[in-house]
Write a protein that holds these residues in place. Structure first.
Motif, short mmCIF file in Angstrom:
data_model
loop_
_atom_site.label_atom_id
_atom_site.label_comp_id
_atom_site.label_asym_id
_atom_site.label_seq_id
_atom_site.Cartn_x
_atom_site.Cartn_y
_atom_site.Cartn_z
N TRP A 1 0.80 -1.33 -0.04
CA TRP A 1 -0.30 -0.02 0.13
C TRP A 1 0.82 1.30 -0.15
O TRP A 1 1.78 1.43 0.83
N LEU A 2 0.65 2.26 -1.15
CA LEU A 2 1.69 3.05 -1.41
C LEU A 2 0.89 4.40 -1.49
O LEU A 2 0.01 4.51 -2.07
N ARG A 3 1.34 5.48 -0.84
CA ARG A 3 1.02 7.00 -1.07
C ARG A 3 2.08 7.64 -1.89
O ARG A 3 3.17 7.60 -1.72
N LEU A 4 1.84 8.13 -3.03
CA LEU A 4 2.41 8.72 -4.08
C LEU A 4 2.63 10.35 -3.61
O LEU A 4 1.94 10.67 -2.71
N PRO A 5 3.87 10.76 -4.14
CA PRO A 5 4.30 12.12 -3.62
C PRO A 5 3.09 12.98 -3.41
O PRO A 5 2.71 13.92 -2.81
N GLY A 6 1.98 13.01 -4.46
CA GLY A 6 1.06 13.90 -4.84
C GLY A 6 -0.33 13.59 -3.77
O GLY A 6 -1.20 14.25 -3.86
N GLY A 7 -0.16 12.33 -2.93
CA GLY A 7 -1.23 12.13 -2.41
C GLY A 7 -2.06 10.49 -2.80
O GLY A 7 -2.90 10.14 -1.98
N LEU A 8 -1.80 10.35 -4.02
CA LEU A 8 -2.70 9.33 -4.51
C LEU A 8 -2.23 8.19 -3.92
O LEU A 8 -1.12 7.99 -3.52
N CYS A 9 -3.19 7.28 -3.39
CA CYS A 9 -3.01 6.07 -2.71
C CYS A 9 -3.48 4.83 -3.82
O CYS A 9 -4.18 5.07 -4.41
N ILE A 10 -2.28 3.71 -3.49
CA ILE A 10 -2.42 2.78 -4.58
C ILE A 10 -2.34 1.36 -3.88
O ILE A 10 -1.38 1.47 -2.64
N GLU A 11 -2.85 0.66 -4.21
CA GLU A 11 -2.84 -0.91 -3.62
C GLU A 11 -2.32 -1.86 -4.60
O GLU A 11 -2.80 -2.11 -5.66
N VAL A 12 -0.85 -2.21 -4.40
CA VAL A 12 -0.33 -2.90 -5.72
C VAL A 12 -0.42 -4.30 -5.15
O VAL A 12 0.04 -4.81 -4.28
N ILE A 13 -0.88 -5.28 -6.14
CA ILE A 13 -1.56 -6.44 -5.77
C ILE A 13 -0.77 -7.41 -6.82
O ILE A 13 -0.66 -7.31 -7.89
N GLN A 14 -0.21 -8.57 -6.29
CA GLN A 14 0.51 -9.72 -7.10
C GLN A 14 -0.66 -10.42 -7.90
O GLN A 14 -1.62 -11.00 -7.45
N ALA A 15 -0.54 -10.50 -9.18
CA ALA A 15 -1.34 -11.25 -10.25
C ALA A 15 -0.84 -12.62 -10.10
O ALA A 15 0.11 -13.02 -9.80
N SER A 16 -1.64 -13.67 -10.47
CA SER A 16 -1.52 -15.04 -10.60
C SER A 16 -1.66 -15.40 -11.78
O SER A 16 -2.40 -14.88 -12.77
N GLY A 17 -0.68 -16.41 -12.23
CA GLY A 17 -0.48 -16.95 -13.75
C GLY A 17 -0.44 -15.67 -14.75
O GLY A 17 0.16 -14.60 -14.30
N PRO A 18 -1.04 -15.86 -15.66
CA PRO A 18 -0.97 -15.13 -16.91
C PRO A 18 -2.35 -13.95 -17.01
O PRO A 18 -2.62 -13.52 -17.80
#
Length: 128
Positions: free
Chosen positions: A99-116
């Motif tokens: 879970w990341l907050r970018l310098p401008g304030g936008l928050c993202i959740e980065v998720i590991q995909a499975s397979g293709p």
């Protein structure tokens, strides 16, 4: 070195005051069905639609209706993406290292995909 894999937006999480109204709207107006419900059916805390919306029930929210909470990004290599992100001045959020907050304030959740999954999602032409 830049991240060499691919990613896509898997969901956009949005705060809403009346979650039942929004569930009915996306279902009855746009034909979007739910893929997951968190909490009891009569009082869900969150729902996810097939098609990329996460609606977060927040009856006391005082901002504009539809406040963006975060964007979920599905990626092929979570560890490599997080390593690259660290060099960009992002801040890890309390929810966890993905879970990341970018310098401008936008928050993202980065998720590991499975397979293709990422390749398959990116192969879809939504305008075809």
């Amino acid at each position: 070195m830049a991240y060499s894999k691919k990613s896509y937006v898997e969901h956009a999480a949005i705060r809403v005051r009346d979650i039942h109204w929004h569930i009915r709207f996306f279902r009855d107006v746009l034909g979007m069905t739910l893929r997951e419900v968190q909490g009891p059916d009569q009082a869900p805390t969150q729902v996810w639609t097939i098609g990329g919306f996460q609606l977060i029930s927040d009856p006391d929210f005082e901002g504009p209706e539809g406040q963006l909470s975060h964007i979920g990004v599905m990626t092929e290599d979570l560890d490599a993406a997080l390593k690259e992100a660290a060099s960009w001045g992002v801040t890890e959020l309390p929810q966890g290292p993905n879970w990341l907050r970018l310098p401008g304030g936008l928050c993202i959740e980065v998720i590991q995909a499975s397979g293709p999954a990422v390749t398959q999602a990116l192969a879809i032409n939504p305008r075809a």
